[in-house]
Design a protein around this motif. Structure first.
Motif, PDB file in Angstrom:
ATOM      1  N   GLU A   1       0.821  -1.210   0.000  1.00 32.42           N
ATOM      2  CA  GLU A   1       0.000   0.000   0.000  1.00 32.42           C
ATOM      3  C   GLU A   1       0.858   1.264   0.000  1.00 32.42           C
ATOM      4  O   GLU A   1       0.459   2.294  -0.554  1.00 32.42           O
ATOM      5  N   ASP A   2       2.036   1.214   0.627  1.00 32.66           N
ATOM      6  CA  ASP A   2       2.904   2.386   0.627  1.00 32.66           C
ATOM      7  C   ASP A   2       3.369   2.709  -0.790  1.00 32.66           C
ATOM      8  O   ASP A   2       3.351   3.878  -1.212  1.00 32.66           O
ATOM      9  N   TYR A   3       3.786   1.695  -1.526  1.00 30.24           N
ATOM     10  CA  TYR A   3       4.221   1.908  -2.911  1.00 30.24           C
ATOM     11  C   TYR A   3       3.052   2.373  -3.779  1.00 30.24           C
ATOM     12  O   TYR A   3       3.183   3.312  -4.580  1.00 30.24           O
ATOM     13  N   ALA A   4       1.904   1.729  -3.614  1.00 30.96           N
ATOM     14  CA  ALA A   4       0.761   2.051  -4.474  1.00 30.96           C
ATOM     15  C   ALA A   4       0.272   3.478  -4.251  1.00 30.96           C
ATOM     16  O   ALA A   4       0.033   4.226  -5.216  1.00 30.96           O
ATOM     17  N   PHE A   5       0.119   3.875  -2.993  1.00 32.91           N
ATOM     18  CA  PHE A   5      -0.502   5.175  -2.734  1.00 32.91           C
ATOM     19  C   PHE A   5       0.478   6.336  -2.895  1.00 32.91           C
ATOM     20  O   PHE A   5       0.057   7.454  -3.209  1.00 32.91           O
ATOM     21  N   ILE A   6       1.772   6.098  -2.688  1.00 36.17           N
ATOM     22  CA  ILE A   6       2.729   7.160  -3.006  1.00 36.17           C
ATOM     23  C   ILE A   6       2.859   7.307  -4.520  1.00 36.17           C
ATOM     24  O   ILE A   6       2.906   8.427  -5.054  1.00 36.17           O
ATOM     25  N   ALA A   7       2.893   6.198  -5.231  1.00 32.06           N
ATOM     26  CA  ALA A   7       2.938   6.290  -6.696  1.00 32.06           C
ATOM     27  C   ALA A   7       1.702   7.009  -7.224  1.00 32.06           C
ATOM     28  O   ALA A   7       1.797   7.874  -8.115  1.00 32.06           O
ATOM     29  N   GLN A   8       0.552   6.698  -6.693  1.00 27.78           N
ATOM     30  CA  GLN A   8      -0.682   7.363  -7.117  1.00 27.78           C
ATOM     31  C   GLN A   8      -0.621   8.853  -6.806  1.00 27.78           C
ATOM     32  O   GLN A   8      -1.051   9.697  -7.609  1.00 27.78           O
ATOM     33  N   ALA A   9      -0.086   9.195  -5.625  1.00 32.64           N
ATOM     34  CA  ALA A   9       0.020  10.605  -5.245  1.00 32.64           C
ATOM     35  C   ALA A   9       0.931  11.366  -6.207  1.00 32.64           C
ATOM     36  O   ALA A   9       0.628  12.501  -6.607  1.00 32.64           O
ATOM     37  N   LEU A  10       2.059  10.758  -6.574  1.00 32.75           N
ATOM     38  CA  LEU A  10       2.954  11.404  -7.527  1.00 32.75           C
ATOM     39  C   LEU A  10       2.284  11.589  -8.875  1.00 32.75           C
ATOM     40  O   LEU A  10       2.447  12.628  -9.527  1.00 32.75           O
ATOM     41  N   GLU A  11       1.519  10.579  -9.304  1.00 31.89           N
ATOM     42  CA  GLU A  11       0.786  10.683 -10.564  1.00 31.89           C
ATOM     43  C   GLU A  11      -0.231  11.822 -10.506  1.00 31.89           C
ATOM     44  O   GLU A  11      -0.364  12.618 -11.448  1.00 31.89           O
ATOM     45  N   HIS A  12      -0.972  11.924  -9.395  1.00 33.40           N
ATOM     46  CA  HIS A  12      -1.955  13.003  -9.257  1.00 33.40           C
ATOM     47  C   HIS A  12      -1.273  14.372  -9.222  1.00 33.40           C
ATOM     48  O   HIS A  12      -1.771  15.341  -9.817  1.00 33.40           O
ATOM     49  N   TRP A  13      -0.142  14.459  -8.524  1.00 36.31           N
ATOM     50  CA  TRP A  13       0.556  15.744  -8.473  1.00 36.31           C
ATOM     51  C   TRP A  13       1.085  16.117  -9.856  1.00 36.31           C
ATOM     52  O   TRP A  13       1.044  17.288 -10.256  1.00 36.31           O
ATOM     53  N   ASN A  14       1.561  15.132 -10.577  1.00 44.06           N
ATOM     54  CA  ASN A  14       2.042  15.397 -11.936  1.00 44.06           C
ATOM     55  C   ASN A  14       0.918  15.906 -12.838  1.00 44.06           C
ATOM     56  O   ASN A  14       1.158  16.714 -13.751  1.00 44.06           O
ATOM     57  N   GLN A  15      -0.304  15.436 -12.578  1.00 42.97           N
ATOM     58  CA  GLN A  15      -1.434  15.886 -13.396  1.00 42.97           C
ATOM     59  C   GLN A  15      -1.724  17.366 -13.205  1.00 42.97           C
ATOM     60  O   GLN A  15      -2.230  18.020 -14.121  1.00 42.97           O
ATOM     61  N   ILE A  16      -1.425  17.918 -12.028  1.00 40.55           N
ATOM     62  CA  ILE A  16      -1.724  19.348 -11.827  1.00 40.55           C
ATOM     63  C   ILE A  16      -0.494  20.220 -12.068  1.00 40.55           C
ATOM     64  O   ILE A  16      -0.623  21.443 -12.128  1.00 40.55           O
ATOM     65  N   THR A  17       0.664  19.609 -12.208  1.00 41.48           N
ATOM     66  CA  THR A  17       1.862  20.391 -12.525  1.00 41.48           C
ATOM     67  C   THR A  17       2.253  20.268 -13.987  1.00 41.48           C
ATOM     68  O   THR A  17       3.111  21.018 -14.465  1.00 41.48           O
TER      69      THR A  17
END
Length: 622
Positions: free
Chosen positions: A504-520
């Protein structure tokens, strides 16, 4: 009547008995030092118990087999009310501690540092005892096979159980070990077959809708007939699917659920934020712990609902929840803490959230008191011994008085102690919520995506609080939580990583980076790629998923799909993030994992909602 354990002990040679007590005293002194310095506040809380607690490791099984002693494993977490009660009543009791130290190897587990192990033991107890909860108490054979377990029990009952288990192990340990091994082996998966995705997407959506409505309370909102949990993964999936395939009954029930969750006792009307769950379907009796993951996921849910259901008030629920989180969960060294305890600084359950009329008379003017009683329904018999839980009655709203009274009550409330460890997965979920909030704060509000990224460059002032908090958290995740794709489960107060990361740590940090990349607008992210690669290489094989960092107990096997709980499925999250992975080997693994999860998610759609999204997206459907 079973022979008391003390009678069994009296039959031991005197020298052996003296040696056992000496060993107990030595272990307790060593363990006290280890727990006192432990970065987990929950484990440190037990440093002064007379129980000679050990922390979980592979060496526990080695020692247990060498001494032929069963393991007593107690799993809990800092915010848990009944964990505090059991410590006070049982683990600080000299007679109980003596028996635990001499007849067992007592292990204290912070469930938040070992989520996969706790999930496995929780499932065992739920299956064998019919129900489970925290504190979770499990007896294991020296080889690590579960013998039995239970949640909280009163001290007299707990002592009797310990005596029966100790006596039973002394008299027929070999037979008990054989039965425990047989039970686990008979339940173990023989394999996770690969199946083609051969059901039309519309059929899968209908099955998910039907399974949801079968469990739904369409009159009161929520799921089931008893307690109310925020079933965020299910509700998020339903919102996504309603956009593809409308279903009026589902939408009406979902709106009712969201309205009542925001308006009743699961949400703190004074301080803000959400409690973990309520014990009643009317949502007037919460369990008072506040968890970071609940704040993050519920903020994300209400942001999505505001957009999907075109209902702006949900957006303010999300913003209010995030304001509370930034104010009360922020760690001074960056990132966000795990939880606020259910008991306050005076050891009163919910004490900082409950108000007696006597106390209110001392704090408020007559006008303010009259408003508070009417608006927050502080009349009739109080539901708690410490006073009333404020629940709003919107028909009596006076915004100015409301703010005045809230300010006074916030200032006067007792504090709820914090679990200061910063958990990777949960901080990742919060970054996802902050990313979505940055888009939702624009005028007009937008969902995550390229249009949001472009507009944020034009209107940065609208998203300032969420954007700034997200930027700081994004930096912390990259600089302190991970290194070359490998993640720490948690950070201590000094910023040092500890604990082995779970899937879950890998999955949710990866997802967070993907979401942040979407707004940057960032297109290529080496850190995201490294985290995804590490997750696939460590946590997945053709036999299935490994949710934790390893298999310390023999009954823990690989899973075809990781089910949803309070958190979304990390395996489904990783599959979704890897749809366009540039490595063909990982794309092949992804396809196999998707097909492995098909059968169980088809037969239990409500408990695998993220898989329903995977299977019903146009690019995945047959």
């Amino acid at each position: 009547m079973p022979q008391p354990c003390h009678a069994f002990l009296r039959n031991l040679p005197l020298l052996l008995l003296v040696a056992l007590f000496a060993l107990s005293a030595t272990l307790h002194a060593a363990t006290r030092s280890a727990l006192a310095d432990h970065p987990s506040p929950y484990l440190a809380l037990h440093a002064d118990d007379p129980v000679a607690w050990r922390t979980w490791s592979a060496e526990i099984l080695v020692e247990a087999q060498r001494d032929n002693r069963p393991i007593y494993l107690s799993s809990g977490y800092f915010a848990c009310h009944w964990c505090h009660v059991m410590q006070r009543e049982s683990f600080q009791d000299a007679e109980i501690a003596e028996l635990l130290n001499t007849a067992f190897i007592p292990v204290k587990l912070d469930r938040e540092l070992h989520p996969a192990l706790d999930d496995y033991l929780m499932a065992f107890v739920r299956k064998t005892a019919g129900s489970a909860g925290w504190p979770l108490n499990v007896f294991l054979t020296p080889e690590g096979y579960p013998l039995g377990g239970m949640a909280y029990v009163a001290p007299a009952q707990f002592l009797a159980i310990l005596q029966r288990v100790a006596k039973g192990w002394a008299e027929e340990g070999a037979h008990l070990a054989y039965n425990a091994r047989l039970l686990v082996v008979s339940q173990a998966l023989t394999g996770n077959p690969v199946r083609p995705l051969d059901t039309p997407a519309e059929t899968l959506r209908d099955r998910f809708y039907r399974s949801s409505l079968n469990l739904a309370d369409e009159l009161g909102g929520g799921i089931g007939a008893e307690s109310r949990f925020p079933m965020v993964p299910q509700y998020l999936a339903l919102l996504e699917l309603l956009a593809l395939q409308p279903q009026p009954r589902v939408e009406a029930w979902l709106r009712l659920t969201l309205d009542r969750t925001a308006a009743l006792g699961m949400r703190d009307a004074i301080h803000g934020g959400f409690f973990r769950y309520t014990t009643d379907p009317d949502q007037r009796t919460p369990h008072f712990e506040k968890m970071l993951y609940d704040q993050a996921l519920l903020a994300l849910l209400y942001l999505r609902a505001a957009h999907q259901l075109e209902h702006p008030p949900y957006r303010e629920v999300a913003f209010d929840t995030l304001r509370f989180t930034l104010d009360h969960f922020a760690h001074p060294e960056g990132g966000y803490i795990a939880s606020l305890s259910a008991v306050d600084s005076e050891q009163v359950e919910g004490g900082g959230y409950l108000w007696s009329l006597e106390r209110l008379r001392k704090l408020l003017t007559p006008e303010q008191l009259a408003f508070a009683v009417a608006y927050w329904q502080l009349q009739g018999g109080a539901d708690f011994s410490a006073g009333y839980l404020p629940i709003p009655n919107p028909t009596h709203l006076d915004p100015l008085l409301k703010q005045q009274v809230r300010d006074r009550l916030r200032a006067a409330a007792t504090r709820h102690p914090a679990d200061s460890k910063r958990i990777a997965a949960w901080n990742g979920l919060l970054l996802s919520a902050l990313s979505a909030a940055s888009c939702a704060a624009l005028d007009p509000p937008l969902p995550l995506g390229p249009e949001c990224a472009a507009r944020l460059q034009e209107q940065p002032q609208w998203a300032a609080p969420w954007w700034e908090a997200g930027q700081q958290l994004h930096t912390l995740l990259l600089e302190r939580f991970q290194q070359q794709g490998q993640i720490h489960r948690s950070l201590d107060d000094a910023g040092h990583g500890f604990g082995e990361a779970a899937l879950e740590d890998y999955a949710f940090i990866a997802q967070a980076l993907e979401h942040w990349n979407q707004i940057t607008g960032k297109r290529h992210d080496p850190a995201l790629r490294a985290i995804l690669d590490h997750a696939w290489n460590v946590h997945y094989t053709p036999q299935g998923w490994q949710p934790g960092s390893g298999f310390l107990l023999p009954g823990m096997t690989r899973e075809a799909a990781v089910a949803e709980g309070p958190l979304p499925s990390p395996s489904a999250t990783l599959i979704a993030l890897s749809r366009n992975h540039p490595d063909p080997a990982i794309r092949q693994q992804r396809q196999r994992a998707l097909q492995q999860g098909y059968a169980i998610s088809y037969h239990q759609p409500f408990w695998y909602p993220s898989y329903q999204l995977l299977f019903t997206q146009p690019q995945e459907s047959p």
